[in-house]
Design an enzyme around this catalytic site. Structure first.
Site, PDB file in Angstrom:
ATOM      1  CG  HIS A 135      12.056 -56.059-128.728  1.00 34.98           C
ATOM      2  ND1 HIS A 135      13.219 -56.724-129.273  1.00 34.98           N
ATOM      3  CD2 HIS A 135      11.165 -55.911-129.514  1.00 34.98           C
ATOM      4  CE1 HIS A 135      13.013 -56.841-130.594  1.00 34.98           C
ATOM      5  NE2 HIS A 135      11.733 -56.335-130.686  1.00 34.98           N
TER       6      HIS A 135
HETATM    7  C1  X5A Z   1       7.818 -56.527-131.314  1.00 36.57           C
HETATM    8  C2  X5A Z   1       8.437 -55.584-132.117  1.00 36.57           C
HETATM    9  C3  X5A Z   1       9.583 -53.498-132.541  1.00 36.57           C
HETATM   10  C4  X5A Z   1      10.129 -52.221-131.991  1.00 36.57           C
HETATM   11  C5  X5A Z   1      10.743 -51.438-132.899  1.00 36.57           C
HETATM   12  C6  X5A Z   1      11.320 -50.114-132.374  1.00 36.57           C
HETATM   13  N1  X5A Z   1       9.047 -54.420-131.615  1.00 36.57           N
HETATM   14  N2  X5A Z   1      11.866 -49.300-133.090  1.00 36.57           N
HETATM   15  O1  X5A Z   1       8.435 -55.593-133.375  1.00 36.57           O
HETATM   16 ZN    ZN Z   2       9.545 -56.765-134.891  1.00 38.47          ZN
END
Ligand code: X5A
Ligand code: ZN
Length: 726
Positions: A135
């Site tokens: 992300h």
């Molecule tokens: C890497 C990953 C998830 C973030 C979720 C936020 N991130 N609600 O799985």
């Molecule tokens: Zn994830």
């Protein structure tokens, strides 16, 4: 050569210091649980364990701005209140005084893994890292991610090794929008992501996570988003996505390296994903990817928040990377309607960019016309609740631990004793035979054929088959005496059935007929791949054509050379995406069939046949044993046979017996032994699209078979109408 495991225990040193229900799931125990799982199952000990080193700021700079790197560096000296205040500036992020150190180790681990694979120190590997990366963006932390580990690894592979085609498979249940943004206009990185989307109502709530986002400018077609619009997606849905979307594109793209954003929040039990794919599913997804890029796979951990599910899924992946057989996939092999609609929406969006999809797409109704925005879809009846899914994990665990791996990997039974064959190390040459009386009893099925030498060969083959059926041998190759293939196949089938096999898949190539007196009772699925025949005798007796070459082709066989002449197909010169047709005749020495520069079949047609028909049938049938028989005039190149054998290891928990005829064994038996041991098959050569006739034949077959074999569905027929192909 083997599998690398990259790790550093310092990566457990970052944790949430305040109350935040959204972020608390990203905890240090995730890494320890995964590692403990690997250790307990003896998998860590089999890997080349590398200790991660911090990435340099220069390496971070391949993706992130100096200002952002400086900002993260400064968090080392902030107090708790300051950290909390800074974290609030980003979406779903927390900082800790150790974050900078851990995040640099995470990037460093990914880079070391790429180095290990691209220098040839190992075949493949996994980096177990925290924080995750997919992300994270040029100047922003996001969704627990600080630096974009996989994106930096891809840049590194391009810059340091000059790679031109990298595939990123992001099977985390969240959309890795960070990776998408970084490579949006870059055609050298094909980014595939599936993710929980629910028509935009799931985090990170982005329009650009939908299927219509295909990349920008030169990068159009190199971003592939598969949005899941319901929770509860299972093994069949994931498998369908691989067979009908990812793999066709990946073969056409022909990557030099596969990076996996390996998040396991897409597995059963995970509170974020709420999906229901079981851990073994990741073994199969891994095995299917192993046919790409010569098996060069670098997986980097992303999400995964149910500790037990995470640990089991990680073990499944590593086990497969190590070359172990994949456990059978449980559950009904029927993709749900919502999954089919999602798959269809990607096919529609990507078809303008990919030849392999143009051929598969049926007349299309976009899902949006059927499901207007805002209307929520009911859960399918067979979707268990999240709680039920979680409860299903514990018995599964017992089953996985109890399943022993056969002591012998691959055994080869040769027809002619002492035939000179350079078999790869690790292969057992089958010397032992079945008891004489037993062999003779089976030989009575075809008394005239099984005499002297061929009787001896049959004895060895029966002993090898017995080993596979008893779980002593994983898989094998049976070399039959000349002309004895059909009879041997018949004996093998009867022997399997008498042993109590419930379902036996026979993939018969070339001139091999289904034994006449074999009952069509659903215990044997006979799939013949040959010539131009397309026929559905029954749901368990199918003939499909072996895709033929397009354009003008002439082949002269002299005693010393084989001439192949290929012309550009006049009606569709645009079919040349990569590689191309030969303009000039090429002379190839008869003694080196491997050197043939182009396949006499089209790779595209062959792949459509394997991915679109053979594997959906094979996985849908859920066989106990797979028999792959190369009969007379099978017409398969070694690379094609190797690919087929490699993927057919999947459906029956690795129990596969390949039968080849004496004459054809030169290089073939060795190549088959290599893939059965777990090595990647050789490249098929340049991608060439299938001919319209091939596609028409495949479509016709699929339309007839779809009512029984649901994994064949590549596109959801509009509700209330019959299949558009029929
Ligand atoms: C890497 C990953 C998830 C973030 C979720 C936020 N991130 N609600 O799985
Ligand atoms: Zn994830």
């Amino acid at each position: 050569m083997g599998t690398a495991l990259v790790y550093h225990e310092d990566m457990t040193a970052t944790r949430l210091l305040w109350d935040d229900p959204e972020c608390e799931i990203e905890c240090p125990e995730r890494l320890t649980a995964a590692l403990d799982g690997l250790r307990q199952r003896g998998l860590q000990q089999r890997c080349l364990c590398l200790t991660a080193c911090e990435a340099s700021e220069e390496e971070l700079g391949m993706v992130h701005s100096p200002e952002y790197v400086a900002l993260v560096r400064r968090t080392q000296t902030l107090d708790k209140e300051e950290l909390q205040a800074l974290s609030k500036q980003f979406d779903a992020v927390y900082f800790h005084p150790n974050t900078f150190h851990c995040a640099r180790l995470a990037v460093g681990a990914a880079l070391q893994l790429v180095d290990a694979v691209l220098t040839g120190a190992v075949h493949n590997g996994l980096a177990l890292v925290r924080p995750p990366g997919h992300h994270s963006q040029k100047e922003a932390a996001n969704g627990f991610c600080v630096f974009n580990n996989v994106a930096i690894a891809a840049k590194h592979a391009k810059q340091k090794y000059g790679l031109q085609r990298i595939l990123i498979v992001d099977w985390d249940i969240h959309h890795g929008q960070g990776i998408q943004y970084i490579f949006d206009d870059d055609p050298s990185v094909l980014y595939f992501s599936w993710h929980r989307y629910e028509h935009g109502r799931f985090w990170p709530f982005l329009q650009e996570s939908d299927a219509h986002a295909v990349g920008q400018g030169q990068g159009q077609g190199f971003t592939v988003n598969l949005p899941w619009n319901q929770v509860g997606m299972g093994n069949a849905d994931y498998l369908a996505a691989f067979l009908h979307v990812l793999l066709p594109l990946a073969f056409e793209f022909d990557p030099e390296l596969v990076l996996v954003s390996a998040g396991f929040d897409s597995a059963i039990g995970d509170p974020e994903g709420r999906m229901r794919a079981t851990p073994e599913c990741f073994a199969h997804l891994t095995q299917l990817m192993q046919v790409l890029a010569g098996g060069r796979i670098c997986a980097v951990l992303e999400g995964g928040y149910h500790l037990e599910s995470l640990a089991q899924s990680v073990c499944m992946m590593v086990q497969t990377l190590l070359g172990d057989p994949t456990p059978p996939l449980l559950g009904l092999m029927v993709p749900c309607q919502s999954a089919l609609e999602s798959i269809q929406s990607v096919q529609t969006a990507q078809a303008p960019h990919w030849t392999s999809l143009q051929q598969n797409v049926a007349p299309v109704l976009g899902p949006s016309t059927r499901f207007p925005e805002g209307r929520s879809l009911p859960l399918l009846a067979e979707n268990p609740t999240y709680e039920a899914a979680e409860a299903a994990l514990s018995p599964l665990q017992g089953e996985l631990c109890l399943r022993p791996t056969p002591p012998i990997c691959t055994a080869v039974a040769l027809a002619v004793p002492g035939a000179a064959l350079a078999l790869p190390p690790g292969v057992l040459l089958q010397e032992e035979s079945a008891l004489r009386e037993e062999t003779e009893a089976w030989a009575r099925l075809h008394k005239s054929l099984f005499q002297d030498e061929s009787l001896v060969a049959l004895g060895k083959i029966l002993c090898l088959l017995g080993g596979i059926l008893d779980g002593q041998v994983r898989n094998g190759i049976a070399v039959t005496a000349a002309l004895a293939t059909a009879a041997t196949v018949e004996v093998i089938i009867q022997r399997c059935l008498s042993h109590g096999a419930q379902r036996l898949l026979c993939v018969a190539l070339g001139q091999l007929d289904r034994p006449l007196d074999l009952a069509d009772d659903g215990r044997v699925l006979w799939l013949n791949i040959r010539g131009k025949e397309a026929a559905v005798e029954s749901m368990f007796h199918i003939s499909t054509p072996l895709p033929q070459v397009r354009g003008r082709v002439a082949v002269w066989r002299g005693s010393h050379c084989l001439l192949v002449f290929l012309g550009v197909p006049a009606h569709n010169p645009g079919s040349l995406r990569f590689g191309g047709w030969l303009q000039e005749p090429v002379a190839v020495s008869r003694s080196e069939p491997e050197a043939l520069p182009l396949s006499p079949q089209t790779t595209g047609g062959f792949l459509s046949c394997i991915l679109g028909l053979v594997l959906p049938l094979a996985y849908g049938f859920q066989p106990d044993v797979v028999l792959m028989a190369l009969g007379p005039a099978h017409g398969l190149q070694n690379a094609q046979a190797a690919l087929l054998a490699s993927v057919l290891r999947g459906p029956a928990g690795g129990r596969i017996l390949a039968v080849v005829e004496e004459e054809s064994i030169l290089q073939l038996a060795r190549t088959l032994a290599q893939v059965l041991l777990g090595e990647a098959p050789p490249s098929l050569g340049p991608f060439l699209m299938a001919s319209p006739e091939e596609i028409r034949a495949l479509r016709l077959l699929k339309a007839q078979l779809e009512p029984r074999w649901k994994l064949l569905q590549a596109a959801a027929p509009p509700p209330g109408s019959c299949s558009p192909i029929a």
